[in-house]
Design a protein around this motif. Structure first.
Motif, PDB file in Angstrom:
ATOM      1  N   LEU A  27      45.713  54.447  -1.234  1.00  0.00           N
ATOM      2  CA  LEU A  27      45.622  54.056  -2.471  1.00  0.00           C
ATOM      3  C   LEU A  27      47.100  52.783  -2.107  1.00  0.00           C
ATOM      4  O   LEU A  27      45.981  51.568  -1.915  1.00  0.00           O
ATOM      5  CB  LEU A  27      46.708  54.784  -3.665  1.00  0.00           C
ATOM      6  CG  LEU A  27      47.081  54.592  -5.007  1.00  0.00           C
ATOM      7  CD1 LEU A  27      46.165  53.745  -5.899  1.00  0.00           C
ATOM      8  CD2 LEU A  27      47.509  54.606  -5.859  1.00  0.00           C
ATOM      9  N   PHE A  28      47.670  53.125  -1.237  1.00  0.00           N
ATOM     10  CA  PHE A  28      48.199  51.814  -1.399  1.00  0.00           C
ATOM     11  C   PHE A  28      49.953  52.565   0.368  1.00  0.00           C
ATOM     12  O   PHE A  28      49.736  53.661   0.393  1.00  0.00           O
ATOM     13  CB  PHE A  28      49.392  51.043  -1.957  1.00  0.00           C
ATOM     14  CG  PHE A  28      50.391  52.199  -2.915  1.00  0.00           C
ATOM     15  CD1 PHE A  28      50.703  52.996  -2.562  1.00  0.00           C
ATOM     16  CD2 PHE A  28      49.722  52.025  -4.211  1.00  0.00           C
ATOM     17  CE1 PHE A  28      51.621  53.919  -3.806  1.00  0.00           C
ATOM     18  CE2 PHE A  28      50.607  53.064  -5.143  1.00  0.00           C
ATOM     19  CZ  PHE A  28      51.762  53.420  -5.071  1.00  0.00           C
ATOM     20  N   TYR A  29      50.466  52.088   0.727  1.00  0.00           N
ATOM     21  CA  TYR A  29      51.309  52.301   1.628  1.00  0.00           C
ATOM     22  C   TYR A  29      52.510  52.053   1.011  1.00  0.00           C
ATOM     23  O   TYR A  29      53.005  50.741   0.950  1.00  0.00           O
ATOM     24  CB  TYR A  29      51.404  51.625   3.292  1.00  0.00           C
ATOM     25  CG  TYR A  29      50.145  51.981   3.691  1.00  0.00           C
ATOM     26  CD1 TYR A  29      49.810  52.683   4.102  1.00  0.00           C
ATOM     27  CD2 TYR A  29      49.462  50.760   4.096  1.00  0.00           C
ATOM     28  CE1 TYR A  29      48.605  53.090   4.866  1.00  0.00           C
ATOM     29  CE2 TYR A  29      47.864  50.502   4.585  1.00  0.00           C
ATOM     30  CZ  TYR A  29      47.691  51.754   5.466  1.00  0.00           C
ATOM     31  OH  TYR A  29      46.251  52.665   6.086  1.00  0.00           O
ATOM     32  N   LEU A  30      53.697  52.928   1.754  1.00  0.00           N
ATOM     33  CA  LEU A  30      54.651  52.317   1.057  1.00  0.00           C
ATOM     34  C   LEU A  30      56.067  52.811   2.308  1.00  0.00           C
ATOM     35  O   LEU A  30      55.604  53.549   3.111  1.00  0.00           O
ATOM     36  CB  LEU A  30      55.442  54.267  -0.025  1.00  0.00           C
ATOM     37  CG  LEU A  30      54.937  53.537  -1.934  1.00  0.00           C
ATOM     38  CD1 LEU A  30      55.225  54.989  -1.825  1.00  0.00           C
ATOM     39  CD2 LEU A  30      55.027  52.735  -1.861  1.00  0.00           C
ATOM     40  N   TYR A  31      56.990  52.171   1.802  1.00  0.00           N
ATOM     41  CA  TYR A  31      58.044  52.164   2.574  1.00  0.00           C
ATOM     42  C   TYR A  31      59.622  52.965   3.076  1.00  0.00           C
ATOM     43  O   TYR A  31      59.835  53.069   1.953  1.00  0.00           O
ATOM     44  CB  TYR A  31      58.224  50.727   3.445  1.00  0.00           C
ATOM     45  CG  TYR A  31      57.003  49.708   4.077  1.00  0.00           C
ATOM     46  CD1 TYR A  31      57.566  49.670   5.203  1.00  0.00           C
ATOM     47  CD2 TYR A  31      56.300  49.121   2.980  1.00  0.00           C
ATOM     48  CE1 TYR A  31      55.478  48.639   5.510  1.00  0.00           C
ATOM     49  CE2 TYR A  31      55.180  48.705   3.473  1.00  0.00           C
ATOM     50  CZ  TYR A  31      55.050  48.479   4.746  1.00  0.00           C
ATOM     51  OH  TYR A  31      54.421  47.429   5.539  1.00  0.00           O
ATOM     52  N   THR A  32      59.326  53.794   3.951  1.00  0.00           N
ATOM     53  CA  THR A  32      60.261  54.492   4.145  1.00  0.00           C
ATOM     54  C   THR A  32      62.130  53.772   4.006  1.00  0.00           C
ATOM     55  O   THR A  32      62.298  52.576   4.247  1.00  0.00           O
ATOM     56  CB  THR A  32      61.013  54.617   4.851  1.00  0.00           C
ATOM     57  OG1 THR A  32      60.671  54.958   6.407  1.00  0.00           O
ATOM     58  CG2 THR A  32      59.485  56.455   5.470  1.00  0.00           C
ATOM     59  N   SER A  33      63.118  54.143   3.463  1.00  0.00           N
ATOM     60  CA  SER A  33      63.925  53.655   2.503  1.00  0.00           C
ATOM     61  C   SER A  33      64.911  52.552   3.683  1.00  0.00           C
ATOM     62  O   SER A  33      65.346  51.589   3.750  1.00  0.00           O
ATOM     63  CB  SER A  33      65.063  53.655   2.859  1.00  0.00           C
ATOM     64  OG  SER A  33      65.758  55.193   3.075  1.00  0.00           O
ATOM     65  N   GLY A  34      64.264  53.755   5.186  1.00  0.00           N
ATOM     66  CA  GLY A  34      65.132  52.452   6.014  1.00  0.00           C
ATOM     67  C   GLY A  34      66.254  51.669   6.354  1.00  0.00           C
ATOM     68  O   GLY A  34      67.613  51.272   7.053  1.00  0.00           O
ATOM     69  N   THR A  35      67.840  53.302   6.061  1.00  0.00           N
ATOM     70  CA  THR A  35      69.033  52.803   6.186  1.00  0.00           C
ATOM     71  C   THR A  35      69.828  52.998   7.606  1.00  0.00           C
ATOM     72  O   THR A  35      70.469  52.356   7.521  1.00  0.00           O
ATOM     73  CB  THR A  35      69.518  54.039   5.216  1.00  0.00           C
ATOM     74  OG1 THR A  35      69.059  55.665   5.503  1.00  0.00           O
ATOM     75  CG2 THR A  35      68.942  53.960   3.847  1.00  0.00           C
ATOM     76  N   THR A  36      69.219  53.567   8.286  1.00  0.00           N
ATOM     77  CA  THR A  36      69.641  53.655   9.456  1.00  0.00           C
ATOM     78  C   THR A  36      68.454  52.543  10.623  1.00  0.00           C
ATOM     79  O   THR A  36      68.595  52.520  11.912  1.00  0.00           O
ATOM     80  CB  THR A  36      69.763  54.926  10.504  1.00  0.00           C
ATOM     81  OG1 THR A  36      68.873  55.759  10.243  1.00  0.00           O
ATOM     82  CG2 THR A  36      71.003  55.701   9.355  1.00  0.00           C
ATOM     83  N   GLY A  37      67.311  51.925   9.767  1.00  0.00           N
ATOM     84  CA  GLY A  37      66.497  51.475  11.339  1.00  0.00           C
ATOM     85  C   GLY A  37      65.276  50.874  10.707  1.00  0.00           C
ATOM     86  O   GLY A  37      65.224  50.606   9.181  1.00  0.00           O
ATOM     87  N   TYR A  38      64.790  50.602  11.250  1.00  0.00           N
ATOM     88  CA  TYR A  38      63.336  49.753  10.769  1.00  0.00           C
ATOM     89  C   TYR A  38      62.380  51.268   9.538  1.00  0.00           C
ATOM     90  O   TYR A  38      62.468  52.437   9.830  1.00  0.00           O
ATOM     91  CB  TYR A  38      62.069  49.281  11.961  1.00  0.00           C
ATOM     92  CG  TYR A  38      62.635  47.956  12.351  1.00  0.00           C
ATOM     93  CD1 TYR A  38      62.828  46.876  11.879  1.00  0.00           C
ATOM     94  CD2 TYR A  38      62.422  48.167  13.743  1.00  0.00           C
ATOM     95  CE1 TYR A  38      63.267  45.737  12.574  1.00  0.00           C
ATOM     96  CE2 TYR A  38      63.124  46.675  13.952  1.00  0.00           C
ATOM     97  CZ  TYR A  38      63.974  46.083  13.805  1.00  0.00           C
ATOM     98  OH  TYR A  38      64.254  45.011  14.298  1.00  0.00           O
TER      99      TYR A  38
END
Length: 615
Positions: A208-219
Motif C-alpha cells: 500500500l505504502f511505505y512508512l518510516y520508523t521514528s529514527g530517534t537514534t539514527g536514520y
C-alpha cells in the motif's frame, strides 16, 4: 490458580469473540482479494454525502474525496506514472494528503510517506530507501527538497519532481534554488473527476505504502505496509472499542505516522468522520474536540504528557470524548490524565510500524498495553502469534533451553515481545523493511519448534499474574549499571514528575575504568529554574541508587520526531563531555554527607577519566 482463571474468564471469552470478528473480516477480504481502494469505493457508495474528512472549515464528503483521488490518478497517469512504481510523498496534514495517496493507490503506485521533519541527510536517506521514480511534495517544502537535489541528481538523475502549490519566491522575486519541477495542483483541480486513469488491480497483499520508523537514534528505515496491514489496524480498533458510524475522531498526529493509519482507516473503510489538525496544539486540543463534537481521539503518549502539563482550564472536561485510543501513555501519568480530563476509557494498544506483534487493552486497564488470555501458553502458541520471550538480565539476549528453543517469560518476569511469523496468516505475516539485511536482523529462528521463526520487536515488557502486559523499555534503551538493569523509560518518568513534565531523555554513557554504563539525563529547563539539591533529593527518594543518573545536562531544546518522540542521537554522541553548546552539565556527587548534583568542571572531569572519583 483456577480461581484466577475463572475471574478472567469473561475478559478472555470476550477477547476471543473479538478475535473471531477480526479474523472473519480479514479472511473475507482475503478470499475476495479486496484492497483498500476497493473497500473505500464501497464506503463512498454507502455514504456519498457524509463528511469523511473535516479540516478547519473545510468538509470533504466521501464523494468529494473519491473524486479528488480520481483527479489525482488521472493527472499522474498522464504524467507517466505506472503501477508498482515507487514515489516519495511529502505533505502537511490536510484533506489533499489523503486524496493524493488514495489516487496513487488506485493507480497501483506506491507512495513512501515522508516525515515532514526530515532534513538534509535524513531526507536524502529516506529517498534512497526506495526505488524512487518521482518526488511529490507540498510547496512549503520546496526549499527543503531543493537542498538535496545535487545529491539526488548524482544518485538518480531520472527522478521527476512535482510540487503541489505555487513555487515559492524570495522577496526579490528569485526562486529558491530553482530545479526542474512541475506544479500539479492546477492540473489536479481541472482533471476529470471520473475514472480515466489506467486501472491496475490491487490485491489484499499488495504493498500500500511505505512508512518510516521514528529514527530517534539514527536514520529511519522504510517499513513495508501492505493493504492487509492497514485493514488489520482499522478492524481491530473498530471491533475492540465498539465504534459506530456516528463517531467523530479527532486526529492531531501527522498523517505519515503509523498511528494515524488507524484513524484514516476507520474513516475511509468503516465510514466514520475524522477531524484532522494541521499540527498538534496542547492549547487548542480540548477546544477543538468541543468545537467539532468529537467522541473519539487518537493519541500517542507524549501528547498526553503535553496536555497534562497545561494549566487547568474550564474546557478540560467540557468535551464529548468517551474513549481515547493510542499507545505510549506512561503508567505514572495514566490515572492523573484520565481523571483530570474525564476520559471514561483509554484503549492503549501495542503495535510497531513494521512488525506483526499487536496487542490491545480494550478494557482500559490502567497501565497495560494489552494482555494474554489466562491460559495463554495454550492459546498464544497455537492461535495468536504474539509471545513474550524470556531474556537474560546480563546480556539482554533471548534465553534458550538446552535443545536450542526459546523460553516463554512467566508472570513477573521481563521479556521481549515477539510474534511468530506465519506467511499464510495476514495477522502474523512479517514484511519488514525495503532493506533486506535490516529485515533479517529482526527475525529469530527456532522459537518453539525447530525451523519456526518470529519477529523480535526490541520492546521489553512485564506480565502480571492476570496476563496484563506493561511496557518496560526498548532493548537498546536499557543499560546496565552497578550490576543492575536500568530502564530509561522508568527514570524519564520520575524525572518528568519532579520537573513538572519537562522534556527529558535518559541513556547510558561509558566511563573509563567502570563496567557497564552510567546513567545520564538531558532535561529541558532554564538554568535559574534548576534546583540541584531538590532534584537529587527527589530522585534518591523515588529511584534505587543504581538508577539515579550520574550526569545531568540542562538544555533549552531537544529535537523531536514527527511523532513527538525525543531524539537522543546527538546527546548520546556528546555524552558527559562539554561540547561548546552552552549546556550546563552536572555530576552526582556522593562523596559528601548530602549527595547532590554539582557543576561538572575540568578538575572533576579529569578525575572521572582517571578513575579517581567514587561512583
Amino acid at each position: 490458580m483456577a480461581i484466577r482463571g475463572l475471574i478472567n474468564l469473561p475478559r478472555d471469552v470476550k477477547s476471543f469473540y473479538y478475535y473471531i470478528i477480526v479474523k472473519y473480516n480479514l479472511t473475507k477480504w482475503k478470499y475476495l482479494d479486496q484492497s483498500v481502494d476497493e473497500l473505500f469505493v464501497k464506503s463512498v457508495e454507502k455514504n456519498p454525502f457524509k463528511i469523511a474528512i473535516q479540516f478547519r472549515n473545510e468538509m470533504w464528503t466521501f464523494l468529494k474525496t473519491h473524486e479528488f483521488s480520481n483527479q489525482t490518478a488521472n493527472v499522474f497517469t498522464d504524467l507517466g506514472l505506472r503501477s508498482r512504481q515507487e514515489v516519495c510523498f511529502m505533505m502537511s496534514n490536510r484533506p489533499e494528503y489523503i486524496g493524493v495517496w488514495m489516487g496513487l493507490t488506485k493507480m497501483g503506485v506506491i507512495p513512501a510517506l515522508i516525515n515532514i521533519n526530515h532534513r538534509s541527510d535524513y531526507l536524502l536517506n529516506a529517498t534512497k530507501a526506495i526505488n524512487c521514480k518521482a518526488f511529490i511534495f507540498e510547496n512549503i517544502y520546496y526549499e527543503i527538497v531543493a537542498e538535496i537535489i545535487p545529491q539526488l541528481m548524482d544518485y538518480n538523475p531520472d527522478i521527476k519532481y512535482y510540487c503541489f502549490g505555487e513555487i515559492p519566491v524570495l522577496s526579490g522575486g528569485t526562486q529558491i534554488a530553482p530545479f526542474d519541477c512541475q506544479c500539479i495542483h492546477e492540473l489536479i483541480s481541472s482533471a476529470p473527476t471520473t475514472q480515466n486513469y489506467l486501472v491496475s488491480k490491487q490485491h489484499f497483499d499488495s504493498v500500500l505504502f511505505y512508512l518510516y520508523t521514528s529514527g530517534t537514534t539514527g536514520y529511519s528505515k522504510a517499513a513495508i505496509f501492505r493493504h492487509y496491514r492497514y485493514l488489520t489496524l482499522g478492524v481491530v480498533q473498530h471491533t475492540c472499542i465498539s465504534l459506530n458510524r456516528d463517531d467523530i475522531i479527532y486526529l492531531s498526529l501527522p498523517l505519515y505516522h503509523a498511528n494515524s493509519c488507524v484513524s484514516t482507516c476507520l474513516s475511509l473503510i468503516f465510514g466514520l468522520t475524522v477531524v484532522i489538525k494541521d499540527r498538534f496544539s496542547a492549547t487548542d486540543y480540548w477546544n477543538d474536540c468541543i468545537k467539532y463534537k468529537c467522541t473519539v481521539a487518537n493519541y500517542i503518549g507524549e501528547i498526553c504528557r503535553y496536555l497534562l502539563a497545561q494549566p487547568v482550564r474550564d474546557c478540560d472536561q467540557k468535551h464529548r470524548l468517551r474513549v481515547m485510543f493510542g499507545n505510549g501513555l506512561r503508567p505514572k501519568i495514566w490515572r492523573d490524565f484520565q481523571q483530570r480530563f474525564g476520559i471514561k476509557r483509554i484503549a492503549e494498544f501495542y503495535a510497531s510500524t513494521e512488525g506483526n506483534s499487536n496487542l490491545i487493552n480494550w478494557e482500559g486497564r490502567e497501565g497495560a498495553c494489552g494482555f494474554y488470555p489466562y491460559y495463554y501458553t495454550i492459546f498464544v502458541r497455537f492461535l495468536y502469534p504474539v509471545i513474550l520471550l524470556k531474556t537474560d538480565e546480563e546480556t539482554g539476549q533471548v534465553v534458550r533451553e538446552k535443545n536450542g528453543l526459546c523460553v516463554a517469560a512467566e508472570a513477573g518476569e521481563v521479556g521481549e515481545i515477539g510474534a511468530r511469523i506465519m506467511d499464510s496468516n495476514p495477522i502474523s505475516k512479517f514484511d519488514g523493511y525495503t532493506n533486506e539485511s535490516e529485515t533479517n536482523k529482526k527475525i529469530i529462528k527456532n522459537v518453539f519448534k525447530k525451523g519456526d521463526k518470529a519477529f523480535l520487536s526490541g520492546d521489553l515488557m512485564r506480565m502480571d499474574v492476570n496476563g496484563y502486559l506493561t511496557f518496560v523499555d526498548r532493548t537498546g534503551d536499557t543499560y546496565r549499571w552497578k550490576g543492575e538493569n536500568v530502564s530509561t523509560a522508568d527514570v524519564e518518568s520520575v524525572i518528568q514528575k519532579v520537573t513538572q513534565l519537562s522534556d527529558c531523555i535518559v541513556f547510558g554513557v561509558d566511563i573509563p575504568c567502570c563496567e557497564g554504563k552510567a546513567g545520564m539525563a538531558v532535561i529541558v529547563i532554564q538554568e535559574n529554574d534548576f534546583d540541584a539539591n531538590r532534584l537529587a533529593n527527589q530522585l534518591s527518594r523515588q529511584l534505587p541508587p543504581y538508577a539515579i543518573p550520574v550526569f545531568v545536562r540542562l538544555t533549552t531544546h531537544i529535537d523531536i520526531t514527527g511523532s513527538y518522540k525525543l531524539m537522543k542521537n546527538n546527546f548520546m554522541k556528546a555524552g558527559y563531555h562539554p561540547d561548546g553548546t552552552g549546556d550546563r552539565i552536572y555530576f552526582y556527587d556522593i562523596s559528601g554527607i548530602n549527595k547532590t548534583y554539582v557543576p561538572l568542571d575540568s578538575q572533576i572531569l579529569d578525575d572521572i577519566n582517571a578513575g579517581k572519583v567514587r561512583l
